[in-house]
Motif scaffolding. Structure first.
Motif, PDB file in Angstrom:
ATOM      1  N   LEU A   1      -7.007  -0.887   2.333  1.00 25.73           N
ATOM      2  CA  LEU A   1      -8.198  -1.697   2.038  1.00 25.73           C
ATOM      3  C   LEU A   1      -8.239  -2.100   0.564  1.00 25.73           C
ATOM      4  O   LEU A   1      -8.560  -3.237   0.238  1.00 25.73           O
ATOM      5  N   GLU A   2      -7.911  -1.181  -0.294  1.00 25.40           N
ATOM      6  CA  GLU A   2      -7.915  -1.466  -1.736  1.00 25.40           C
ATOM      7  C   GLU A   2      -6.891  -2.546  -2.082  1.00 25.40           C
ATOM      8  O   GLU A   2      -7.186  -3.478  -2.838  1.00 25.40           O
ATOM      9  N   VAL A   3      -5.709  -2.431  -1.520  1.00 25.01           N
ATOM     10  CA  VAL A   3      -4.659  -3.432  -1.757  1.00 25.01           C
ATOM     11  C   VAL A   3      -5.067  -4.774  -1.153  1.00 25.01           C
ATOM     12  O   VAL A   3      -4.840  -5.830  -1.745  1.00 25.01           O
TER      13      VAL A   3
ATOM     14  N   LYS B   1      -1.756   3.345  -2.830  1.00 27.39           N
ATOM     15  CA  LYS B   1      -3.183   3.015  -2.729  1.00 27.39           C
ATOM     16  C   LYS B   1      -3.549   2.778  -1.266  1.00 27.39           C
ATOM     17  O   LYS B   1      -2.697   2.554  -0.417  1.00 27.39           O
ATOM     18  N   ALA B   2      -4.832   2.786  -1.006  1.00 35.42           N
ATOM     19  CA  ALA B   2      -5.320   2.551   0.354  1.00 35.42           C
ATOM     20  C   ALA B   2      -5.079   1.091   0.741  1.00 35.42           C
ATOM     21  O   ALA B   2      -5.121   0.194  -0.099  1.00 35.42           O
TER      22      ALA B   2
ATOM     23  N   ALA C   1       0.843  -1.205   0.000  1.00 32.66           N
ATOM     24  CA  ALA C   1       0.000   0.000   0.000  1.00 32.66           C
ATOM     25  C   ALA C   1       0.875   1.251   0.000  1.00 32.66           C
ATOM     26  O   ALA C   1       0.608   2.206  -0.730  1.00 32.66           O
TER      27      ALA C   1
ATOM     28  N   LEU D   1      -8.133  -5.946  -0.724  1.00 30.20           N
ATOM     29  CA  LEU D   1      -9.162  -6.568  -1.553  1.00 30.20           C
ATOM     30  C   LEU D   1      -8.562  -7.182  -2.809  1.00 30.20           C
ATOM     31  O   LEU D   1      -8.958  -8.275  -3.232  1.00 30.20           O
ATOM     32  N   ALA D   2      -7.599  -6.506  -3.421  1.00 31.10           N
ATOM     33  CA  ALA D   2      -6.944  -7.040  -4.617  1.00 31.10           C
ATOM     34  C   ALA D   2      -6.140  -8.298  -4.282  1.00 31.10           C
ATOM     35  O   ALA D   2      -6.013  -9.204  -5.104  1.00 31.10           O
TER      36      ALA D   2
END
Length: 187
Positions: A149-151, A146-147, A141, A153-154
């Protein structure tokens, strides 16, 4: 550390190198490949314990730092520690330690096999997945901007494979405990 401990540390560093010979699977949407090497810290923690398991991961990282191409895909050198996967590399050390610590505390000779297996599985999931993901995703992250959470989820695409690796580590830890119980005498 005794001579036996040093041999076990070197052996598990070598196992990590062999796991690195399996080619990585790259995904287009995240810069971290799927590798067999993430199984190594789980195996080391379950089989040789916290201190020796972490030491084996440190030895591997030393080999990487001096430039040997021992990571999956033939990677090595100091540049690896500045890349997007550096957090996972540090997570291997802490993950092996946590996996071993949990296994040392909750696996006992004389326990029912199913309890031993469950303890090994819990140790591998907590140390080998949760701890490793915490370090790896935090660094990823940071590097990607990136956030978290975004990382996260990916990176969920890695969970099924990592859970399978945790099950393999638990089965291996149980098999070694049954076949060679003296190995689990902790350093």
């Amino acid at each position: 550390m005794t001579t036996r401990d040093i041999v076990l540390v070197a052996l598990f560093a070598a196992i990590m190198i062999v796991l690195g010979l399996i080619p990585p699977v790259t995904l287009g949407f995240i810069p971290v490949p799927i590798t067999a090497q993430s199984l190594g810290p789980m195996l080391a923690g379950c089989i040789i314990g916290a201190r020796r398991g972490a030491a084996s991961m440190l030895l591997l990282l030393l080999l990487v730092a001096i430039g040997l191409p021992v990571l999956s895909g033939g990677r090595g050198g100091l540049a690896v520690f500045a890349g997007p996967t550096a957090g996972y590399l540090v997570g291997w050390v802490v993950g092996a330690f946590v996996t071993g610590l949990i296994a040392e505390r909750f696996v006992r000779e004389g326990q029912k096999e199913v309890l031993q297996l469950a303890a090994f599985l819990g140790a591998a999931v907590i140390g080998g997945i949760l701890v490793n993901y915490l370090f790896g995703l935090a660094w990823l992250a940071h590097m990607s901007g990136k956030a978290f959470l975004e990382v996260s989820l990916a990176s969920a695409v890695f969970l099924p494979g990592d859970l399978l690796k945790a099950a393999i580590a638990a089965l291996a830890g149980r098999a070694v405990l049954a076949g060679y119980p003296l190995l689990h005498q902790r350093a």
